[in-house]
Write a protein that holds these residues in place. Structure first.
Motif, mmCIF file in Angstrom:
data_model
loop_
_atom_site.group_PDB
_atom_site.id
_atom_site.type_symbol
_atom_site.label_atom_id
_atom_site.label_comp_id
_atom_site.label_asym_id
_atom_site.label_seq_id
_atom_site.Cartn_x
_atom_site.Cartn_y
_atom_site.Cartn_z
ATOM 1 N N TRP A 170 0.827 -1.192 0.000
ATOM 2 C CA TRP A 170 0.000 0.000 0.000
ATOM 3 C C TRP A 170 0.864 1.245 0.000
ATOM 4 C CZ3 TRP A 170 -3.703 -2.201 4.162
ATOM 5 C CH2 TRP A 170 -4.595 -3.072 3.574
ATOM 6 N N ASP A 183 -15.701 0.142 -1.119
ATOM 7 C CA ASP A 183 -14.559 -0.265 -0.311
ATOM 8 C C ASP A 183 -15.042 -0.825 1.025
ATOM 9 O OD1 ASP A 183 -13.107 0.805 -2.369
ATOM 10 O OD2 ASP A 183 -12.583 2.643 -1.328
ATOM 11 N N TRP A 211 -8.809 0.377 4.971
ATOM 12 C CA TRP A 211 -9.854 -0.006 4.026
ATOM 13 C C TRP A 211 -9.222 -0.711 2.835
ATOM 14 C CZ3 TRP A 211 -15.075 1.431 4.727
ATOM 15 C CH2 TRP A 211 -15.310 2.274 5.810
ATOM 16 N N ASP A 212 -9.962 -1.636 2.233
ATOM 17 C CA ASP A 212 -9.502 -2.195 0.969
ATOM 18 C C ASP A 212 -9.982 -1.273 -0.147
ATOM 19 O OD1 ASP A 212 -12.183 -2.726 0.513
ATOM 20 O OD2 ASP A 212 -11.941 -4.871 0.279
ATOM 21 N N LYS A 213 -9.520 -1.512 -1.338
ATOM 22 C CA LYS A 213 -9.917 -0.704 -2.490
ATOM 23 C C LYS A 213 -10.554 -1.629 -3.514
ATOM 24 C CE LYS A 213 -10.001 3.003 -5.057
ATOM 25 N NZ LYS A 213 -11.021 3.993 -4.785
ATOM 26 N N ASP A 214 -11.855 -1.459 -3.707
ATOM 27 C CA ASP A 214 -12.590 -2.267 -4.676
ATOM 28 C C ASP A 214 -12.885 -1.434 -5.913
ATOM 29 O OD1 ASP A 214 -12.694 -4.484 -2.976
ATOM 30 O OD2 ASP A 214 -14.457 -3.705 -1.949
ATOM 31 N N SER A 215 -12.730 -2.034 -7.068
ATOM 32 C CA SER A 215 -12.998 -1.293 -8.302
ATOM 33 C C SER A 215 -14.461 -1.405 -8.739
ATOM 34 C CB SER A 215 -12.078 -1.767 -9.427
ATOM 35 O OG SER A 215 -12.212 -3.155 -9.618
#
Length: 86
Positions: free
Chosen positions: A1, A28, A20-24
């Motif tokens: 990250w 998130d 937080w994760d990052k979702d496309s």
């Protein structure tokens, strides 16, 4: 990250982290939350340590934090007062 953040703080302040994760495609998701307190041992030095994360009151893993705390005048005065008491 490899994220970098700058913020104002003083000795004794508690730093709160939310990871937080990052979702496309979807929104998130919160991975976990953790915290640590800035201490006089961290002044003008780089420190690397692990912060445990909690997610829904369970272990959420941990995150490595590299920190460099550069005090302002207020923090220097607090540090000098603490050193006088030691």
């Amino acid at each position: 990250w490899l994220e970098t953040f700058s913020f104002r703080a003083k000795i004794g302040d508690e730093v709160f982290l939310k990871v937080w994760d990052k979702d496309s495609v979807s929104s998130d998701d919160l991975v976990g939350e953790g915290n640590f307190t800035l201490s006089k041992d961290q002044v003008n030095m780089k420190h690397c340590f692990w912060v445990p994360l909690k997610f829904k009151n369970a272990n959420g893993g941990q995150i490595q934090v590299d920190i460099e705390f550069i005090p302002n005048n207020e923090s220097i005065n607090i540090l000098l007062t603490m050193l006088e008491k030691d």
